[in-house]
Each structure stands twice: as structure tokens, then as C-alpha cells.
Design a protein around this motif. Structure first.
Motif, short mmCIF file in Angstrom:
data_model
loop_
_atom_site.label_atom_id
_atom_site.label_comp_id
_atom_site.label_asym_id
_atom_site.label_seq_id
_atom_site.Cartn_x
_atom_site.Cartn_y
_atom_site.Cartn_z
N TYR A 189 22.62 -0.29 12.77
CA TYR A 189 22.87 -0.12 11.35
C TYR A 189 22.17 -1.17 10.50
CZ TYR A 189 26.50 3.22 12.60
OH TYR A 189 27.18 4.28 13.08
N VAL A 190 21.44 -2.06 11.03
CA VAL A 190 20.75 -3.10 10.27
C VAL A 190 19.56 -2.48 9.54
CG1 VAL A 190 19.48 -5.27 10.41
CG2 VAL A 190 21.50 -4.91 11.84
N VAL A 191 19.47 -2.72 8.18
CA VAL A 191 18.38 -2.17 7.38
C VAL A 191 17.21 -3.13 7.37
CG1 VAL A 191 17.71 -1.35 5.08
CG2 VAL A 191 20.05 -0.97 5.93
N ASP A 192 16.03 -2.57 7.65
CA ASP A 192 14.82 -3.37 7.67
C ASP A 192 14.19 -3.29 6.28
OD1 ASP A 192 12.59 -4.78 8.20
OD2 ASP A 192 11.86 -3.50 9.85
N PHE A 193 14.50 -4.27 5.40
CA PHE A 193 13.96 -4.27 4.04
C PHE A 193 12.46 -4.52 4.02
CE2 PHE A 193 18.44 -5.27 3.40
CZ PHE A 193 18.77 -4.37 2.40
N GLY A 194 12.00 -5.17 4.95
CA GLY A 194 10.55 -5.41 5.01
C GLY A 194 9.78 -4.12 5.19
N ALA A 195 10.31 -3.22 6.06
CA ALA A 195 9.64 -1.94 6.29
C ALA A 195 9.69 -1.08 5.03
CB ALA A 195 10.30 -1.21 7.46
N LEU A 196 10.81 -1.14 4.27
CA LEU A 196 10.91 -0.36 3.04
C LEU A 196 9.90 -0.82 2.01
CD1 LEU A 196 14.79 -0.05 2.63
CD2 LEU A 196 13.18 1.73 3.31
N GLU A 197 9.77 -2.14 1.83
CA GLU A 197 8.80 -2.65 0.86
C GLU A 197 7.38 -2.25 1.23
OE1 GLU A 197 9.35 -6.79 0.60
OE2 GLU A 197 11.33 -6.69 -0.37
N ALA A 230 4.83 0.12 -1.07
CA ALA A 230 3.49 -0.33 -1.47
C ALA A 230 2.44 0.70 -1.07
CB ALA A 230 3.20 -1.69 -0.83
N GLU A 231 2.59 1.28 0.13
CA GLU A 231 1.62 2.30 0.58
C GLU A 231 1.69 3.53 -0.31
OE1 GLU A 231 2.55 3.01 4.62
OE2 GLU A 231 1.73 1.10 5.36
N LEU A 232 2.92 3.93 -0.73
CA LEU A 232 3.07 5.10 -1.60
C LEU A 232 2.43 4.86 -2.96
CD1 LEU A 232 4.30 7.90 -2.06
CD2 LEU A 232 6.40 6.78 -2.80
N ALA A 233 2.57 3.65 -3.52
CA ALA A 233 1.98 3.32 -4.81
C ALA A 233 0.46 3.35 -4.74
CB ALA A 233 2.47 1.96 -5.28
N GLU A 234 -0.09 2.91 -3.60
CA GLU A 234 -1.54 2.91 -3.46
C GLU A 234 -2.08 4.33 -3.38
OE1 GLU A 234 -2.42 0.59 -0.06
OE2 GLU A 234 -1.92 -1.34 -0.98
N ASN A 235 -1.30 5.25 -2.78
CA ASN A 235 -1.78 6.61 -2.59
C ASN A 235 -1.57 7.48 -3.83
OD1 ASN A 235 -2.55 6.09 0.05
ND2 ASN A 235 -0.51 6.58 0.87
N MET A 236 -0.76 7.02 -4.84
CA MET A 236 -0.52 7.83 -6.03
C MET A 236 -1.78 7.91 -6.89
SD MET A 236 3.30 6.71 -7.23
CE MET A 236 3.13 7.74 -8.68
N VAL A 237 -1.95 9.08 -7.56
CA VAL A 237 -3.12 9.30 -8.41
C VAL A 237 -2.65 9.23 -9.86
CG1 VAL A 237 -4.99 10.88 -9.01
CG2 VAL A 237 -4.14 10.77 -6.65
N SER A 238 -3.31 8.45 -10.67
CA SER A 238 -2.93 8.29 -12.07
C SER A 238 -3.32 9.53 -12.88
CB SER A 238 -3.59 7.04 -12.65
OG SER A 238 -5.01 7.21 -12.63
N GLY A 239 -2.80 9.59 -14.13
CA GLY A 239 -3.11 10.73 -14.99
C GLY A 239 -4.58 10.79 -15.33
N GLU A 240 -5.21 9.63 -15.55
CA GLU A 240 -6.64 9.63 -15.88
C GLU A 240 -7.47 10.14 -14.71
OE1 GLU A 240 -7.60 5.74 -17.06
OE2 GLU A 240 -6.39 5.77 -18.93
#
Length: 308
Positions: free
Chosen positions: A45-53, A57-67
Motif C-alpha cells: 500500500y505504499v505510494v511511490d510519489f516519485g513515480a507519479l511525478e 512530467a512525461e504527460l506534460a511533455e507529450n501534450m500538444v498546445s493550441g498553437e
């Protein structure tokens, strides 16, 4: 014999001691096993906060902006899309509103604020909300009326009030008579079969009514029960009231002032409808008078044949 008994007692003690040791050993082993399993479950049950962060970060890099999206679809023609270029989705990040000839681009903050405001404050003049509210309100009243005796009483009172306002049916027949609207001499008689002399006009003409002498200010009364269909002004007869009697009969009163009836009102025989006025210029020589005409289906009838 005594020796054998002592041997048996010793064996029983040894067996009981061995059994007790065995039970204690078994309980100890079971407790250790359960404790180990509980620790393993807690570790899961221990949450790995490092893996979540890292995943964020990977999801933010893969997002495409409106422009970048605009750049990607810049070469796509509007004919290839089921899309109206003049229409833009409301509350989007790139909606453009025209104010005073200038276009303003909404920011994400203002769009979010307007969206939140639209959710929190319902439209005051929304006809759909009004109609639904009225339906709910009427349904609630109907539901209460099914069990509330006071509602039934009020409704019955309203029905009685409507029934009492129903006006009597007009039924003037050929055998019925008229009362004089005012007491006076006949200045000009009814004449539709030959012309008759009019002093003011100094000419002979047909007369579809009778002209009764009167004094200014005298009250003019209804000659029969009827309903007022017209209150108007005529150059020849002045202020004029037309009254329906029923079965196609109508009465016309002329040369009136201070009229006390209105169109649509019902009048009983003998009720006052106005006062005698000064004569119009067409009756200046004859003097103050009351113009009184009776018609049946629009055709003149001699009033003297009905006056009692």
C-alpha cells in the motif's frame, strides 16, 4: 501393582507435557506467519510519489498546445470538414467576439470564469425554465386541489360568479313594443315612401327616423332592452348610440351628450343612456331634438308603429 500404577501416571504426565509443548510451538509458528503476511500487505500500500511525478512530467511533455494544433490543421481545407468556419464553440480558448469592429481573444481565465458564472447563475429570462417552472407550479396546485377542499370551494365560487355574469338573450319580436325615449312632439315624421320637408335644409327628402322635440339636458331613456353596439359621432345626428334588440332589430339614438353607456354594455328598458344636446347645424331651425330610428336587418321601420 503399586509400581505399575506409578509408571502409568508418569507416562501420562510425559504425554501431557509433550502435547502442551507441541501446541505452544504450533501457535508460535502460526503467529509468525500471520505477522509476516500483514507486513507484506502493508508494503504493497505504499505510494511511490516519485513515480507519479515522473509520469506527470512525461504527460506534460507529450501534450500538444493550441498553437501547435492550429499549425497542424492549417493545411486542412474547410471543405474536408463538416464544420462551419463562421461558427466557433462557446467558452472555448479561442473564441473571438467582435466589439466596436475589433476582435478580442478570450483568455483561458476569462473563459473559465464565465463558464463558472453560467453554472452558478441561471438565466433569468430563459423561457424554457419559466415554462417548466409554471408546469411544476400548476401540477403542484392540481395535486393539492385533489385533496384540498378549500380549493374545490374556491373553484365552485368562481364558476358561480361566471354564471351570474351571463347576460340575458335578446329576443325582440314583431309583436313587442317600444317606450318613448323622451316625452315630446314629433317635429319630423318617419317617411320612406315619399319625401318630407326639412326646414333647416329647406328641401324635401326621405326620413328613416322620427325627430322628437326635447329640451337640452333632459335625460334620454332606453326604449327597450338591448346591448350597445356602437357609440360614435355623426355630423347630422351628433353623438349617436346604436343598440341591438335581438332578431335583427336595432335602435339608434341621436343628438346626445353626457352618454352613460359604452359599447358592449347591456341596458334595460327605461335606463338612462345620456342627455339631450344642442342640435347639430342640420337641425338648427327645428330646434333641440332627439333623433330616434328603428331598423330590422338594416331596413328602416316606422318607430311610431312600435311606440306605446
Amino acid at each position: 501393582m503399586a509400581r505399575r500404577n506409578r509408571n502409568n501416571i508418569g507416562k501420562e504426565r510425559i504425554i501431557m507435557l509433550a502435547s502442551a509443548v507441541f501446541v505452544l510451538a504450533a501457535l508460535t509458528v502460526t503467529g509468525l506467519y500471520v505477522r509476516k503476511n500483514n507486513r507484506a500487505e502493508q508494503d504493497n500500500y505504499v505510494v511511490d510519489f516519485g513515480a507519479l511525478e515522473q509520469s506527470s512530467a512525461e504527460l506534460a511533455e507529450n501534450m500538444v498546445s493550441g498553437e501547435e494544433l492550429d499549425t497542424l490543421f492549417a493545411d486542412v481545407g474547410t471543405d474536408d470538414l463538416d464544420y462551419d468556419p463562421s461558427f466557433q464553440e462557446a467558452n472555448s480558448l479561442h473564441v473571438e467576439n467582435t466589439e466596436n469592429g475589433q476582435k478580442k481573444e478570450k483568455t483561458s481565465g476569462s473563459a473559465a470564469a464565465e463558464k463558472k458564472q453560467s453554472k452558478e447563475e441561471p438565466k433569468k429570462d430563459d423561457p424554457v425554465e419559466k415554462s417548466s417552472a409554471k408546469k411544476k407550479e400548476s401540477a403542484a396546485v392540481e395535486e393539492e386541489g385533489m385533496f384540498d377542499e378549500t380549493v374545490d370551494t374556491v373553484m365552485s365560487d368562481e364558476v358561480e360568479a361566471v354564471s351570474t355574469t351571463v347576460q340575458p338573450e335578446l329576443d325582440f319580436n314583431e309583436e313587442d313594443g317600444l317606450v318613448w325615449p323622451i316625452v315630446g312632439d314629433v317635429l319630423i315624421n318617419y317617411s320612406m315612401d315619399k319625401t318630407i320637408y326639412f326646414p333647416t335644409l329647406d328641401q324635401y327628402k326621405y326620413n328613416p327616423a322620427i325627430v322628437i322635440a326635447a329640451t337640452q339636458g333632459e335625460q334620454i331613456c332606453a326604449a327597450a332592452d338591448g346591448r350597445v353596439t356602437s357609440v360614435s359621432y355623426d355630423p347630422g345626428t351628433g353623438n349617436t348610440v346604436v343598440m341591438e334588440l335581438g332578431n335583427g332589430y336595432e335602435l339608434t339614438y341621436g343628438q346626445l351628450e353626457n352618454i352613460t353607456v359604452s359599447e358592449g354594455s347591456y341596458v334595460n328598458v327605461g335606463d338612462g343612456i345620456g342627455n339631450v344636446a344642442n342640435p347639430t347645424k342640420y337641425y338648427s331651425t327645428e330646434g333641440t331634438n332627439v333623433y330616434f330610428k328603428l331598423t330590422k336587418d338594416g331596413e328602416p321601420v316606422n318607430p311610431l308603429s312600435k311606440l306605446q
